[in-house]
Design a protein around this motif. Structure first.
Motif, short mmCIF file in Angstrom:
data_model
loop_
_atom_site.label_atom_id
_atom_site.label_comp_id
_atom_site.label_asym_id
_atom_site.label_seq_id
_atom_site.Cartn_x
_atom_site.Cartn_y
_atom_site.Cartn_z
N ASP A 1 24.57 46.45 36.81
CA ASP A 1 25.42 47.56 37.26
C ASP A 1 25.95 47.31 38.67
N VAL A 2 25.11 46.80 39.56
CA VAL A 2 25.56 46.48 40.92
C VAL A 2 26.64 45.40 40.86
N GLY A 3 26.41 44.36 40.07
CA GLY A 3 27.40 43.30 39.93
C GLY A 3 28.72 43.82 39.38
N ASP A 4 28.64 44.70 38.38
CA ASP A 4 29.84 45.28 37.78
C ASP A 4 30.62 46.13 38.78
N ARG A 5 29.90 47.01 39.49
CA ARG A 5 30.58 47.89 40.44
C ARG A 5 31.19 47.11 41.59
N LEU B 1 36.40 49.10 30.58
CA LEU B 1 36.20 50.21 29.64
C LEU B 1 35.02 51.08 30.06
N ARG B 2 33.95 50.44 30.45
CA ARG B 2 32.73 51.16 30.79
C ARG B 2 32.91 52.06 32.01
N TYR B 3 33.69 51.60 32.97
CA TYR B 3 33.82 52.35 34.22
C TYR B 3 35.16 53.08 34.37
#
Length: 152
Positions: free
Chosen positions: A76-80, A42-44
């Motif tokens: 954020d790095v982990g998510d991306r 959802l966030r990205y």
């Protein structure tokens, strides 16, 4: 096409897709992992420059931060990296790095968040780091067979 495509809110669609993909791959995501993966999607979902960022530089920038800013930047790095490894694995080849590059970088970022976080946050991110491969496999199952999701 997956059975999960139906009418509904974005969150409901992502939940159905994640649940179905995990089941198809025999992945056992607990409620926290599944909810977090839906949150990331959802966030990205409207992120235009996801593939343009250099995650190693983002990780280095996070290392220069302190406290909550550092934890947020590492998250954020982990998510991306999770999204790239799962949905856009061709990016690794384009950047001339191994397919495990984004997995290792993302899992390490989550582990660092776990090491520096409060107890509830630390527990969640330790769990996400430990189950990173399952999350990537689930995302890969969400891709249409033979689909090329990475374009120039």
């Amino acid at each position: 096409m997956m059975k999960a495509w139906r009418d509904g809110a974005a969150m409901e669609l992502w939940q159905a897709l994640v649940h179905e993909a995990a089941g198809e791959q025999g992945q056992t995501l607990d409620q926290a992992q599944e909810a977090y993966l839906v949150f990331v999607l959802l966030r990205y979902q409207r992120e235009r420059d996801l593939l343009a960022r250099t995650q190693a530089l983002e990780w280095l920038h996070a290392q220069q931060q302190t406290g909550q800013l550092r934890a947020d930047a590492l998250r954020d790095v982990g998510d991306r990296c999770l999204l790239i490894a799962g949905l856009f694995p061709g990016l690794a080849q384009r950047r001339r790095v191994s397919e495990d590059y984004f997995i290792d970088l993302g899992r390490g970022a989550y582990a660092e968040v776990a090491d520096s976080g409060r107890s509830a946050t630390a527990e969640l991110f330790a769990q996400l780091a430990a189950g990173y491969i399952s999350l990537v496999v689930t995302l890969r199952a969400m891709r249409a067979p033979g689909a090329v999701l990475l374009s120039r």
